[in-house]
Design a protein around this motif. Structure first.
Motif, PDB file in Angstrom:
ATOM      1  N   ILE A   1     -22.403   6.894  -0.097  1.00  0.00           N
ATOM      2  CA  ILE A   1     -20.849   7.049  -0.730  1.00  0.00           C
ATOM      3  C   ILE A   1     -19.941   5.942  -0.320  1.00  0.00           C
ATOM      4  CG2 ILE A   1     -18.613   8.697  -1.376  1.00  0.00           C
ATOM      5  CD1 ILE A   1     -20.751  11.046  -1.555  1.00  0.00           C
ATOM      6  N   PRO A   2     -19.268   4.970  -1.308  1.00  0.00           N
ATOM      7  CA  PRO A   2     -18.662   3.866  -0.397  1.00  0.00           C
ATOM      8  C   PRO A   2     -17.012   4.446  -0.461  1.00  0.00           C
ATOM      9  CG  PRO A   2     -19.640   3.356  -2.415  1.00  0.00           C
ATOM     10  CD  PRO A   2     -20.225   5.118  -1.927  1.00  0.00           C
ATOM     11  N   TYR A   3     -16.781   4.508   0.732  1.00  0.00           N
ATOM     12  CA  TYR A   3     -15.544   5.341   1.775  1.00  0.00           C
ATOM     13  C   TYR A   3     -14.246   4.109   1.425  1.00  0.00           C
ATOM     14  CZ  TYR A   3     -12.448   8.739   4.041  1.00  0.00           C
ATOM     15  OH  TYR A   3     -11.502   9.036   4.691  1.00  0.00           O
TER      16      TYR A   3
ATOM     17  N   GLY B   1      -9.942   7.034   1.395  1.00  0.00           N
ATOM     18  CA  GLY B   1     -10.188   8.990   1.399  1.00  0.00           C
ATOM     19  C   GLY B   1      -9.201   9.400   0.522  1.00  0.00           C
ATOM     20  N   THR B   2      -7.911   8.266   0.010  1.00  0.00           N
ATOM     21  CA  THR B   2      -7.072   9.122  -0.259  1.00  0.00           C
ATOM     22  C   THR B   2      -7.342   9.346  -1.986  1.00  0.00           C
ATOM     23  OG1 THR B   2      -6.136   7.428  -1.365  1.00  0.00           O
ATOM     24  CG2 THR B   2      -5.451   7.468   0.978  1.00  0.00           C
ATOM     25  N   SER B   3      -8.458   9.330  -2.661  1.00  0.00           N
ATOM     26  CA  SER B   3      -8.313   9.671  -3.517  1.00  0.00           C
ATOM     27  C   SER B   3      -7.970  11.843  -3.951  1.00  0.00           C
ATOM     28  CB  SER B   3     -10.086   9.589  -3.960  1.00  0.00           C
ATOM     29  OG  SER B   3     -10.331  10.989  -5.196  1.00  0.00           O
TER      30      SER B   3
ATOM     31  N   GLN C   1       2.253   4.697  -3.930  1.00  0.00           N
ATOM     32  CA  GLN C   1       2.088   6.056  -2.886  1.00  0.00           C
ATOM     33  C   GLN C   1       1.166   6.246  -1.696  1.00  0.00           C
ATOM     34  OE1 GLN C   1       3.458  10.057  -4.638  1.00  0.00           O
ATOM     35  NE2 GLN C   1       5.713   9.543  -3.882  1.00  0.00           N
ATOM     36  N   SER C   2       0.244   5.784  -2.097  1.00  0.00           N
ATOM     37  CA  SER C   2      -0.426   6.432  -1.074  1.00  0.00           C
ATOM     38  C   SER C   2      -0.707   4.755   0.083  1.00  0.00           C
ATOM     39  CB  SER C   2      -2.207   6.468  -1.475  1.00  0.00           C
ATOM     40  OG  SER C   2      -2.238   5.529  -2.928  1.00  0.00           O
ATOM     41  N   PHE C   3      -0.118   3.962  -0.320  1.00  0.00           N
ATOM     42  CA  PHE C   3      -0.484   2.420   0.450  1.00  0.00           C
ATOM     43  C   PHE C   3      -0.163   2.494   1.941  1.00  0.00           C
ATOM     44  CE2 PHE C   3       2.376  -0.862   2.464  1.00  0.00           C
ATOM     45  CZ  PHE C   3       2.010  -1.874   2.559  1.00  0.00           C
TER      46      PHE C   3
ATOM     47  N   SER D   1      -4.287   3.992   1.926  1.00  0.00           N
ATOM     48  CA  SER D   1      -6.029   3.463   0.497  1.00  0.00           C
ATOM     49  C   SER D   1      -5.652   1.555   0.490  1.00  0.00           C
ATOM     50  CB  SER D   1      -4.611   3.439  -0.667  1.00  0.00           C
ATOM     51  OG  SER D   1      -3.316   3.431  -1.117  1.00  0.00           O
ATOM     52  N   THR D   2      -7.152   1.076   0.457  1.00  0.00           N
ATOM     53  CA  THR D   2      -7.273   0.289   0.433  1.00  0.00           C
ATOM     54  C   THR D   2      -7.960  -0.328  -0.621  1.00  0.00           C
ATOM     55  OG1 THR D   2      -9.910   0.817   0.335  1.00  0.00           O
ATOM     56  CG2 THR D   2      -8.553   0.881   1.907  1.00  0.00           C
ATOM     57  N   LEU D   3      -8.096  -1.592  -0.437  1.00  0.00           N
ATOM     58  CA  LEU D   3      -8.277  -3.125  -1.359  1.00  0.00           C
ATOM     59  C   LEU D   3      -8.900  -2.893  -2.339  1.00  0.00           C
ATOM     60  CD1 LEU D   3      -6.995  -5.133  -3.272  1.00  0.00           C
ATOM     61  CD2 LEU D   3      -8.283  -7.171  -1.306  1.00  0.00           C
TER      62      LEU D   3
HETATM   63  C1  LIG Z   1      -0.184  10.751  -1.892  1.00  0.00           C
HETATM   64  C2  LIG Z   1      -0.908   9.773  -2.597  1.00  0.00           C
HETATM   65  C3  LIG Z   1      -0.541   9.062  -3.705  1.00  0.00           C
HETATM   66  C4  LIG Z   1      -1.239   8.221  -4.643  1.00  0.00           C
HETATM   67  N1  LIG Z   1      -0.517   7.377  -4.832  1.00  0.00           N
HETATM   68  C5  LIG Z   1      -1.032   6.616  -5.869  1.00  0.00           C
HETATM   69  C6  LIG Z   1      -0.210   5.622  -6.606  1.00  0.00           C
HETATM   70  O1  LIG Z   1       0.786   5.349  -6.607  1.00  0.00           O
HETATM   71  N2  LIG Z   1      -1.230   4.768  -7.502  1.00  0.00           N
HETATM   72  C7  LIG Z   1      -2.686   4.582  -7.906  1.00  0.00           C
HETATM   73  O2  LIG Z   1      -3.100   3.905  -8.137  1.00  0.00           O
HETATM   74  N3  LIG Z   1      -3.059   5.934  -7.053  1.00  0.00           N
HETATM   75  C8  LIG Z   1      -2.576   6.878  -6.354  1.00  0.00           C
HETATM   76  N4  LIG Z   1      -3.444   7.746  -5.359  1.00  0.00           N
HETATM   77  C9  LIG Z   1      -4.629   7.526  -5.479  1.00  0.00           C
HETATM   78  C10 LIG Z   1      -5.425   7.088  -4.207  1.00  0.00           C
HETATM   79  O3  LIG Z   1      -5.071   6.759  -3.552  1.00  0.00           O
HETATM   80  C11 LIG Z   1      -6.243   5.224  -5.031  1.00  0.00           C
HETATM   81  O4  LIG Z   1      -6.586   6.296  -6.170  1.00  0.00           O
HETATM   82  C12 LIG Z   1      -6.543   4.232  -4.472  1.00  0.00           C
HETATM   83  O5  LIG Z   1      -6.720   3.340  -5.120  1.00  0.00           O
HETATM   84  C13 LIG Z   1      -8.241   4.668  -3.979  1.00  0.00           C
HETATM   85  O6  LIG Z   1      -8.397   4.126  -2.236  1.00  0.00           O
HETATM   86  P1  LIG Z   1      -8.460   4.805  -1.438  1.00  0.00           P
HETATM   87  O7  LIG Z   1      -9.149   2.483  -0.363  1.00  0.00           O
HETATM   88  O8  LIG Z   1      -7.733   5.680  -0.651  1.00  0.00           O
HETATM   89  O9  LIG Z   1     -10.449   4.953  -1.866  1.00  0.00           O
HETATM   90  P2  LIG Z   1     -11.374   6.134  -1.246  1.00  0.00           P
HETATM   91  O10 LIG Z   1     -10.317   7.200  -1.816  1.00  0.00           O
HETATM   92  O11 LIG Z   1     -11.737   5.410  -0.881  1.00  0.00           O
HETATM   93  O12 LIG Z   1     -12.180   5.740  -2.816  1.00  0.00           O
HETATM   94  C14 LIG Z   1     -12.063   6.120  -4.225  1.00  0.00           C
HETATM   95  C15 LIG Z   1     -13.121   5.030  -4.601  1.00  0.00           C
HETATM   96  O13 LIG Z   1     -13.300   4.219  -4.575  1.00  0.00           O
HETATM   97  C16 LIG Z   1     -14.916   4.058  -4.657  1.00  0.00           C
HETATM   98  N5  LIG Z   1     -14.492   2.352  -3.165  1.00  0.00           N
HETATM   99  C17 LIG Z   1     -13.112   2.515  -2.534  1.00  0.00           C
HETATM  100  N6  LIG Z   1     -13.757   1.324  -1.400  1.00  0.00           N
HETATM  101  C18 LIG Z   1     -14.464   1.173  -2.170  1.00  0.00           C
HETATM  102  C19 LIG Z   1     -15.653  -0.191  -2.014  1.00  0.00           C
HETATM  103  N7  LIG Z   1     -14.598  -1.352  -1.234  1.00  0.00           N
HETATM  104  N8  LIG Z   1     -16.305  -0.765  -3.185  1.00  0.00           N
HETATM  105  C20 LIG Z   1     -16.934   0.197  -4.328  1.00  0.00           C
HETATM  106  N9  LIG Z   1     -16.285   1.513  -4.044  1.00  0.00           N
HETATM  107  C21 LIG Z   1     -15.301   1.250  -3.599  1.00  0.00           C
HETATM  108  C22 LIG Z   1     -15.133   5.213  -3.130  1.00  0.00           C
HETATM  109  O14 LIG Z   1     -16.699   5.353  -3.675  1.00  0.00           O
HETATM  110  C23 LIG Z   1     -14.860   6.365  -4.696  1.00  0.00           C
HETATM  111  O15 LIG Z   1     -15.393   6.667  -5.779  1.00  0.00           O
HETATM  112  C24 LIG Z   1      -2.464   8.240  -4.398  1.00  0.00           C
HETATM  113  C25 LIG Z   1      -2.986   9.392  -3.916  1.00  0.00           C
HETATM  114  C26 LIG Z   1      -2.381  10.405  -3.236  1.00  0.00           C
HETATM  115  C27 LIG Z   1      -3.010  11.171  -1.709  1.00  0.00           C
END
Ligand SMILES: Cc1cc2nc3c(=O)[nH]c(=O)nc-3n(C[C@H](O)[C@H](O)[C@H](O)COP(=O)(O)OP(=O)(O)OC[C@H]3O[C@@H](n4cnc5c(N)ncnc54)[C@H](O)[C@@H]3O)c2cc1C
Length: 537
Positions: A125-127, A130-132, A194-196, A199-201
């Motif tokens: 599971i790529p992570y 973790g803000t999904s 909002q998860s800035f 959350s990651t690129l």
């Molecule tokens: C409080 C809150 C506010 C939010 N606000 C917004 C918002 O304003 N706009 C918005 O778009 N979303 C928002 N989200 C949702 C979430 O933040 C997004 O979906 C964000 O893009 C997830 O990024 P992450 O790095 O946390 O990914 P993760 O949650 O770690 O992973 C999400 C998915 O991406 C995959 N993934 C992650 N990194 C990689 C990689 N390097 N290569 C391949 N696959 C990868 C994972 O396998 C998984 O399927 C919010 C969430 C929360 C909790």
């Protein structure tokens, strides 16, 4: 290349949102308001981390120097931030954990982790952060061991081409690190979900994320220029062109791939010089319909705005109350005297390196009362703080969930009425009341996204709470579908939205998606059951 920033030992809440030194207290007036709207509230104790650690089963992974198998690391990577995730974490009823977490520091180490996983038949599971909020990173039950591959330590700026305004990062870079790397050189990406904070690129690309100022900076689709994907079958290089007519775009395949095809290891994004001036302005409209007409007029006439966020009457009232400021009561009384009564709706609009005059004039044309920058700047100051309110609400006995869609203007007003009604009706079956708040936040020439937040009382039994959530979520999702909206404008599919994907893509579309999974990952090793169920390829 810059030095990697360490965020391994951040004081992040293991069962809620954000840094555990930050609280968002609930003003007394807001608490009374919630009791009035939802009924008497009860707080129930949460499971302790030590108790949850005791439930973690023995890891099924053979040892490897890049893989951590201690219980706490596995708990901290077991769930994301959806309401079902919170219910699992807070009740301590977590039915699946990763067997281990790999924390590579280089592309070579990622390749090595994929090789190791393949050799032992593990699922990966790529992570990112973790803000999904839709179950993207949760392990599904599996006979094979599950390895979470966290990109936490891959957060360097690899290069900045100032002539082309292209920056290449390792994909695990989180919002604040990414912006600080760019800010030091006078640039910005301008992607502010909002998860800035966490959350990651790579996560933004893999979920097709949208930032709050997407109207000016664009969605991640417009920012992502190219990069590299490591798949179980080898790597895919996505070359960088300003535009190309060379057939279907592999870059587009990676966008929204949710970790199913492989790991995005590095990504090049289009950056801009840091803006010289930015401001956020408040406007009250007498009615929701007038507000909608104004924002549609603004985008369809290309007026210079960087964001538009139009709250319905319920969200307007709740937002004002939550500020807890003493001036709110006299101010809202004054608004009523001049005709902005219970139906009033608040718009916050932003401008970047531009004058607010044109947007203000457009708002007045539709009955808007432009009130200056106080509310807009309060929103800007708190925009990454408001998720912390979810912790406080939970502890007071209130569960919160959000859902979103996008659809053409001709259907926006109807859908924005029908979605809250569906949620209210579903709650009524449990004799519960629910507070539903709606806003339009991503505005396009041909339509808008509708973002819905709903609050309801927690129950002592976590299964009962989950059942209520499921009933409300299903009712809202069916209503979205019936109105021709997408099941998600920005959160992605994960597991929670997977049942609705085929309705949007069609049978042939899903077959094509499965064929792509098969091509990059013939053994079904990558992020099982997200987007489309594994094994059905
Ligand atoms: C409080 C809150 C506010 C939010 N606000 C917004 C918002 O304003 N706009 C918005 O778009 N979303 C928002 N989200 C949702 C979430 O933040 C997004 O979906 C964000 O893009 C997830 O990024 P992450 O790095 O946390 O990914 P993760 O949650 O770690 O992973 C999400 C998915 O991406 C995959 N993934 C992650 N990194 C990689 C990689 N390097 N290569 C391949 N696959 C990868 C994972 O396998 C998984 O399927 C919010 C969430 C929360 C909790």
């Amino acid at each position: 290349m810059t030095r990697a920033l360490s965020r391994d030992k951040f004081m992040r809440r293991w069962n809620g949102w954000g840094d555990d030194s930050i609280d968002y207290p609930l003003p007394a007036s807001a608490e009374n308001y919630l009791v009035e709207k939802l009924g008497a509230l009860s707080a129930f104790p949460d499971a302790r981390l030590s108790a949850v650690l005791a439930t973690v089963p023995t890891s099924r992974l053979p040892t490897h120097p890049l893989v951590q198998t201690d219980a706490e690391t596995r708990v901290r990577h077991a769930r994301g931030q959806s309401l079902p995730d919170w219910i699992a974490l807070r009740s301590g009823r977590i039915d699946t954990f990763p067997d281990g977490v790999a924390l590579p520091t280089s592309e070579d180490e990622i390749v090595e982790v994929l090789r190791y996983a393949r050799a032992i038949g593990a699922r990966v599971i790529p992570y990112g952060g973790g803000t999904s909020v839709v179950g993207h990173i949760n392990p599904s039950p599996s006979a094979a061991p599950v390895l979470t591959l966290a990109l936490t330590r891959m957060n360097r700026l690899l290069s900045l081409d100032e002539t082309s305004r292209l920056a290449t990062f390792e994909a695990g870079v989180a919002g604040p690190h990414l912006e600080s790397h760019l800010d030091a050189r006078g640039y910005t990406l301008g992607h502010f979900p909002q998860s800035f904070e966490y959350s990651t690129l790579g996560g933004w690309i893999a979920t097709r994320s949208s930032g709050q100022q997407s109207l000016y900076y664009g969605r991640i689709e417009q920012m992502f220029a190219g990069g590299r994907l490591q798949t179980p079958q080898g790597h895919v290089e996505i070359p960088i062109f300003p535009a190309s007519a060379a057939g279907p775009d592999v870059r587009e395949m990676v966008l929204g791939s949710e970790g199913r095809f492989g790991v995005i290891t590095q990504a090049t994004v289009r950056v801009r010089p840091r803006p010289r001036a930015e401001s956020f302005h408040g406007v009250f409209f007498p009615t929701w319909e007038q507000g909608i007409a104004a924002v549609r007029y603004i985008v369809q006439n290309n007026l210079p705005v960087s964001m538009l966020r139009l709250s319905d009457a319920q969200e307007t009232e709740t937002t004002l109350l939550l500020t807890g400021k003493r001036w709110i009561e006299p101010a809202t009384r004054a608004l009523s005297w001049i005709g902005y009564r219970a139906e009033r709706c608040l718009l916050i609009f932003g401008v970047t390196d531009a004058s607010p005059r044109a947007a203000s004039a457009a708002c007045r044309r539709f009955g808007g009362l432009v009130i200056g920058t106080l509310i807009g700047h309060t929103w800007q100051k708190n925009r990454f703080l408001s998720p912390y309110l979810r912790n406080t609400l939970w502890e007071r006995g209130v569960a919160v969930d959000t859902l979103e869609t996008a659809l053409p203007w001709a259907r926006v007003a109807d859908a924005a009425r029908a979605i809250p009604q569906a949620i209210v009706n579903a709650a009524r079956a449990y004799d519960e009341r629910v507070l539903v708040l709606v806003h339009l936040s991503h505005i396009y020439r041909d339509g808008a996204s509708i973002y819905t937040t709903y609050l309801f009382r927690r129950t002592a039994d976590p299964d009962a709470l989950l059942e209520r959530w499921r009933a409300m979520k299903t009712a809202a999702s069916e209503t979205i579908h019936a109105h021709g909206g997408t099941i998600t404008h920005q959160h992605g599919i994960g597991t929670d939205h997977a049942p609705y994907l085929a309705r949007e893509k069609g049978a042939l579309g899903i077959a094509a998606l499965r064929a792509l999974c098969r091509t990059f990952d013939p053994d079904g090793m990558m992020n099982p059951d997200k987007l489309v169920r594994t094994g059905e390829e």
